[in-house]
Each structure stands twice: as C-alpha cells, then as structure tokens.
Design a protein around this motif. Structure first.
Motif, PDB file in Angstrom:
ATOM      1  N   MET A 145     -38.018 -35.367  64.392  1.00 40.08           N
ATOM      2  CA  MET A 145     -37.496 -34.213  63.961  1.00 40.08           C
ATOM      3  C   MET A 145     -36.148 -34.344  63.016  1.00 40.08           C
ATOM      4  O   MET A 145     -35.637 -33.337  62.374  1.00 40.08           O
ATOM      5  N   ALA A 146     -35.619 -35.579  63.259  1.00 40.94           N
ATOM      6  CA  ALA A 146     -34.573 -35.790  62.331  1.00 40.94           C
ATOM      7  C   ALA A 146     -34.427 -35.571  60.922  1.00 40.94           C
ATOM      8  O   ALA A 146     -33.200 -34.738  60.214  1.00 40.94           O
ATOM      9  N   GLU A 147     -35.425 -35.973  60.202  1.00 40.10           N
ATOM     10  CA  GLU A 147     -35.468 -35.770  58.616  1.00 40.10           C
ATOM     11  C   GLU A 147     -35.537 -34.500  58.347  1.00 40.10           C
ATOM     12  O   GLU A 147     -34.811 -33.922  57.353  1.00 40.10           O
ATOM     13  N   LYS A 148     -36.056 -33.565  58.916  1.00 35.12           N
ATOM     14  CA  LYS A 148     -36.550 -32.150  58.685  1.00 35.12           C
ATOM     15  C   LYS A 148     -35.298 -31.417  59.149  1.00 35.12           C
ATOM     16  O   LYS A 148     -34.890 -30.479  58.314  1.00 35.12           O
ATOM     17  N   ALA A 149     -34.601 -32.062  60.209  1.00 27.34           N
ATOM     18  CA  ALA A 149     -33.237 -31.162  60.686  1.00 27.34           C
ATOM     19  C   ALA A 149     -32.046 -31.203  59.565  1.00 27.34           C
ATOM     20  O   ALA A 149     -31.415 -30.423  59.374  1.00 27.34           O
ATOM     21  N   VAL A 150     -32.164 -32.456  58.735  1.00 29.01           N
ATOM     22  CA  VAL A 150     -31.068 -32.617  57.837  1.00 29.01           C
ATOM     23  C   VAL A 150     -31.610 -31.917  56.672  1.00 29.01           C
ATOM     24  O   VAL A 150     -30.633 -31.089  56.114  1.00 29.01           O
ATOM     25  N   ALA A 151     -32.909 -31.689  56.226  1.00 23.02           N
ATOM     26  CA  ALA A 151     -33.272 -30.990  55.218  1.00 23.02           C
ATOM     27  C   ALA A 151     -33.055 -29.374  55.345  1.00 23.02           C
ATOM     28  O   ALA A 151     -32.824 -28.721  54.537  1.00 23.02           O
ATOM     29  N   LEU A 152     -33.255 -28.903  56.509  1.00 23.71           N
ATOM     30  CA  LEU A 152     -33.030 -27.494  56.841  1.00 23.71           C
ATOM     31  C   LEU A 152     -31.465 -26.831  56.746  1.00 23.71           C
ATOM     32  O   LEU A 152     -31.280 -25.689  56.632  1.00 23.71           O
ATOM     33  N   HIS A 153     -30.568 -27.597  56.361  1.00 27.90           N
ATOM     34  CA  HIS A 153     -29.388 -27.237  56.139  1.00 27.90           C
ATOM     35  C   HIS A 153     -29.401 -26.616  54.847  1.00 27.90           C
ATOM     36  O   HIS A 153     -28.526 -25.573  54.531  1.00 27.90           O
ATOM     37  N   GLU A 154     -30.363 -27.306  53.701  1.00 28.56           N
ATOM     38  CA  GLU A 154     -30.137 -26.380  52.644  1.00 28.56           C
ATOM     39  C   GLU A 154     -30.783 -24.757  52.853  1.00 28.56           C
ATOM     40  O   GLU A 154     -30.289 -24.084  51.981  1.00 28.56           O
ATOM     41  N   ASP A 155     -31.924 -24.706  53.460  1.00 27.64           N
ATOM     42  CA  ASP A 155     -32.317 -23.494  53.794  1.00 27.64           C
ATOM     43  C   ASP A 155     -31.362 -22.504  54.619  1.00 27.64           C
ATOM     44  O   ASP A 155     -31.089 -21.385  54.008  1.00 27.64           O
ATOM     45  N   ALA A 156     -30.601 -23.193  55.370  1.00 27.56           N
ATOM     46  CA  ALA A 156     -29.584 -22.525  56.003  1.00 27.56           C
ATOM     47  C   ALA A 156     -28.612 -21.909  55.072  1.00 27.56           C
ATOM     48  O   ALA A 156     -27.936 -20.837  55.036  1.00 27.56           O
ATOM     49  N   HIS A 157     -28.117 -22.822  54.345  1.00 32.51           N
ATOM     50  CA  HIS A 157     -27.096 -22.400  53.045  1.00 32.51           C
ATOM     51  C   HIS A 157     -27.482 -21.265  52.458  1.00 32.51           C
ATOM     52  O   HIS A 157     -26.860 -20.269  52.314  1.00 32.51           O
ATOM     53  N   ARG A 158     -29.015 -21.360  52.027  1.00 32.82           N
ATOM     54  CA  ARG A 158     -29.462 -20.115  51.195  1.00 32.82           C
ATOM     55  C   ARG A 158     -29.392 -18.829  52.073  1.00 32.82           C
ATOM     56  O   ARG A 158     -29.294 -17.868  51.370  1.00 32.82           O
ATOM     57  N   LEU A 159     -29.776 -18.991  53.148  1.00 30.78           N
ATOM     58  CA  LEU A 159     -29.842 -17.822  53.941  1.00 30.78           C
ATOM     59  C   LEU A 159     -28.617 -17.232  54.392  1.00 30.78           C
ATOM     60  O   LEU A 159     -28.780 -16.229  54.781  1.00 30.78           O
ATOM     61  N   CYS A 160     -27.615 -17.934  54.388  1.00 28.14           N
ATOM     62  CA  CYS A 160     -26.475 -17.454  55.248  1.00 28.14           C
ATOM     63  C   CYS A 160     -25.757 -16.244  54.330  1.00 28.14           C
ATOM     64  O   CYS A 160     -25.459 -16.469  53.166  1.00 28.14           O
TER      65      CYS A 160
END
Length: 168
Positions: free
Chosen positions: A124-139
């Motif tokens: 899950m680690a690689e996806k976990a890092v990548a999802l920060h971009e989605d979180a930034h966009r959604l914030c």
C-alpha cells in the motif's frame, strides 16, 4: 453534471481583552478573544506574541495552518478509504511562512504539510504516497488560499502484520 451544493459556516469572535480603557493606546489592551460556533467548545485566541499576543492561546496564523493540515488529512483519509489503502496512523507537522509588509500588514507566502503516514501493508505504500496529490486537489481549504501549499509525505508500514480493510 450535478449542481453545486453550497454550505454556509458561521463563527463568532468575541474580544475579551478590554483592560478598562479599551483601545486608547497600542499597549492598553490585550489581544485575547474567544472563537466560537454552535456546537464545539470555544477556542481561546490571541495574536502572535510578536504582535503583543499571548503564547498560551491560538493565533489566527496557527489556526489557518491547522485548518490546512486538518483538511488535507481528512481528504487524504477519504482518498485512502475509497482506494483500498488502510491507514493505521497519521501525524502532520505543518509549517507556514508569513511575511510582513511595510504598511503593517502581511500575507502567507507558503505552507508545507509534512504528513507521516503509517499503512497496514507494504503493498500500500506507493499508492499511499500518490494519494496525497488527490487529497491536495480535494481539500476545500487548500483550494481557497492564494499561496502554495506543498506536501512532503513520509509513509511507513505498520509493524506486526497486515490489517484488512473493512467492508462497505
């Protein structure tokens, strides 16, 4: 495309720093105040100690930084939940820079979020890092400010074995 939904928020700020003579001089009053809203407990506020505030109370600059950090975390946890990444711990030590202007004002020039995330499994680690971009966009909050909000995530794997995602 569905219509946009609007949400309205209300707060109340009450100054509590009148020492008896109001604002008759720059040094004659405290910057203390209470920040409230229907429901949660009040927040004890003041200005930054650099501006004659009380260090034991939240200042607006800290609250803005906290709002960015909270919003990113909540958006991130949602993104992880819907993408099969099981987060078992999350801590953020955010930092922001505010620059004063010559006229007595100022503005934030940037914020860096430093989330430290623990996930259940190495896969899950690689996806976990990548999802920060989605979180930034959604914030909602990061989308509302006029300065850059960066993030420097670190992801580790939970010791002691995997945790399976909950169904539903």
């Amino acid at each position: 495309m569905p219509s946009a939904r609007q949400h309205t928020y209300e707060t109340e700020v009450v100054w509590t720093g009148n020492l008896g003579t109001g604002t008759d001089s720059y040094r004659s009053y405290r910057r203390t105040h209470e920040v409230g809203a229907d429901g949660p407990a009040p927040i004890a506020g003041s200005s930054d100690p650099h501006f004659r505030g009380d260090a034991d109370r939240w200042n607006p600059e800290q609250l803005l930084l906290a709002a960015l950090s909270q919003c990113h975390m909540l958006s991130y946890l949602h993104a992880c939940a819907v993408n099969g990444v099981v987060v078992t711990a999350y801590t953020d030590r955010a930092a922001g820079t505010m620059t004063e202007t010559g006229d007595g004002g100022g503005r934030f020039t940037g914020v860096v979020l430093r989330p430290r995330v623990e996930v259940a499994e190495p896969s899950m680690a690689e996806k976990a890092v990548a999802l920060h971009e989605d979180a930034h966009r959604l914030c909602f909050i990061a989308s509302s400010v006029n300065f850059p909000v960066g993030h420097e995530p670190e992801v580790t794997v939970r010791p002691g074995g995997p945790v399976r995602p909950a169904e539903g």
